[in-house]
Write an enzyme that holds these catalytic residues in place. Structure first.
Site, PDB file in Angstrom:
ATOM      1  N   GLN A 118      30.754  36.400  -3.683  1.00 48.44           N
ATOM      2  CA  GLN A 118      32.201  36.220  -3.882  1.00 48.44           C
ATOM      3  C   GLN A 118      32.523  35.703  -5.287  1.00 48.44           C
ATOM      4  O   GLN A 118      33.395  36.231  -5.962  1.00 48.44           O
ATOM      5  CB  GLN A 118      32.779  35.250  -2.834  1.00 48.44           C
ATOM      6  CG  GLN A 118      34.300  35.232  -2.852  1.00 48.44           C
ATOM      7  CD  GLN A 118      34.915  34.021  -2.179  1.00 48.44           C
ATOM      8  OE1 GLN A 118      34.216  33.180  -1.595  1.00 48.44           O
ATOM      9  NE2 GLN A 118      36.223  33.920  -2.256  1.00 48.44           N
TER      10      GLN A 118
ATOM     11  N   TYR B 249      24.829  22.249   5.089  1.00 56.33           N
ATOM     12  CA  TYR B 249      25.315  22.737   3.787  1.00 56.33           C
ATOM     13  C   TYR B 249      25.720  21.548   2.897  1.00 56.33           C
ATOM     14  O   TYR B 249      25.315  21.464   1.729  1.00 56.33           O
ATOM     15  CB  TYR B 249      26.498  23.667   4.045  1.00 56.33           C
ATOM     16  CG  TYR B 249      27.219  24.192   2.831  1.00 56.33           C
ATOM     17  CD1 TYR B 249      26.591  25.036   1.918  1.00 56.33           C
ATOM     18  CD2 TYR B 249      28.571  23.883   2.615  1.00 56.33           C
ATOM     19  CE1 TYR B 249      27.283  25.548   0.825  1.00 56.33           C
ATOM     20  CE2 TYR B 249      29.261  24.394   1.538  1.00 56.33           C
ATOM     21  CZ  TYR B 249      28.615  25.225   0.635  1.00 56.33           C
ATOM     22  OH  TYR B 249      29.304  25.731  -0.443  1.00 56.33           O
TER      23      TYR B 249
END
Ligand code: NAD
Ligand code: AKB
Length: 314
Positions: A14, A144
């Site tokens: 992205q 994460y």
């Protein structure tokens, strides 16, 4: 002027696609080598060199850095929050070992600069919800977030101990139309535009009042380049900088879309990503980035929404 040769790892993702194209404008097409585990993104084809590369294969990475005379690395390969909760071991392994491979090679080859993004996911449920400061309680609850927080301190360690000029930003959720998002909790704010244009309706995986920090991609690319071009002496943060632009909820962004498409309808069916979103701040204080290197966002919610719809309509 020193000639720079840049390697972007994770260039088909992205951020990677847009950052590679922006870096090619600055350094020249042939001086920015795009690389990824997956195939070259369509938007990159024909715009400059591309190599297939696995950041986990340190030897091959090292060979490429030497062979291509690389002086800067932008490391974007990672597993994001939602995918990370489905496969915590893989997320930890890629997010940590990929970074350590790059930092080691940067030290050995005396690279000029390294860029590695952190995330607002470093913050956890005990961090302040509103205007979350640069320095505060940080107890992340996702794998994460843990990997990003550990990564920030590895960057700081390599800077302090070996003088590696590694720089980092805690990006908020990034909204863009050029390349698809890669498995984050903030991805709803991209999906909503696609579904609005295709179906005039969207079923959101977060509750209507879930406020999260967000940013439009042009601001994120500019922030990255401005940080990387800032004089080293101005930088007081060698973990990662807070940067802010927008804070909105699914209800608010759907209201903004309805200004352009009055028949658009949103419904809510929260899933496991709600817990991740609940653990993050709603908004970020970026006063340190503003003071150190002059950061200032340009896009607000209404300008970003209009631009997304216009570009996705084609
Ligand atoms: P993405 O998933 O869209 O792109 C990551 C790219 O890395 C993919 O093209 C993937 O194929 C590639 N990749 C995966 N494993 C690889 C490997 N072993 N070797 C080489 N390439 C590999 O992610 P993105 O959204 O572009 O994010 C880039 C970075 O920015 C990540 O570190 C992410 O944590 C961070 N970030 C992103 C956001 C966001 O909203 N997009 C927000 C905060 C931080
Ligand atoms: C995600 O949702 O995982 C990313 C991020 C905020 O890091 N967009």
């Amino acid at each position: 002027m020193v000639k720079e040769k840049v390697l972007v790892i994770g260039a088909s993702g992205q951020i990677g696609v847009e950052l590679t194209l922006a870096l090619r404008k600055i350094y020249g097409n042939n001086n920015v080598v795009a690389s990824d585990l997956r195939e070259e993104n369509e938007l990159l084809k024909g715009s400059g060199p591309y190599v297939s590369l696995d950041v986990m294969n340190k030897e091959m990475l090292h060979v490429q850095v030497i062979r291509q005379n690389i002086t800067q690395i932008y490391l974007l390969a990672a597993i994001l929050s939602a995918t990370g909760e489905k496969n915590p071991n893989l997320a930890w392994h890629l997010n940590m070992q990929g970074l350590l491979n790059v930092l080691d090679i940067a030290r050995e080859e005396k690279l000029h600069k390294v860029y590695w993004p952190s995330s607002i996911a470093v913050f956890g449920p005990t961090s302040p919800k509103q205007d979350c400061p640069q320095r505060t309680v940080i107890e992340p609850s996702t794998v994460y977030g843990i990997s990003k927080y550990a990564g920030e301190f590895w960057c700081n360690y390599f800077f302090e101990r070996y003088g590696v000029d590694v720089r980092s930003i805690r990006y908020p959720g990034l909204i863009s139309y050029k390349s698809a998002p890669g498995g984050g909790t903030t991805d709803y704010a991209i999906e909503i535009f696609h579904e609005a244009l295709e179906d005039r309706r969207y079923k959101c995986f977060l509750k209507e009042d879930t406020y999260l920090p967000m940013m439009y991609m042009p601001d994120a690319i500019r922030a990255t380049i401005e940080l990387m071009e800032a004089p080293a002496a101005k930088l007081t943060v060698r973990t990662a900088y807070n940067v802010a632009a927008l804070s909105f909820s699914p209800k608010e962004i759907s209201g903004e879309i309805q200004k352009h498409m009055p028949d658009f309808a949103i419904s809510y069916e929260p899933d496991y990503r709600q817990n991740i979103a609940n653990s993050w701040p709603a908004s970020i204080d970026d006063s340190v980035a503003r003071a150190d290197w002059g950061w200032k966002p340009e896009y607000d919610l209404s300008r970003m929404t209009a631009d997304m719809l216009e570009n996705l309509k084609g």
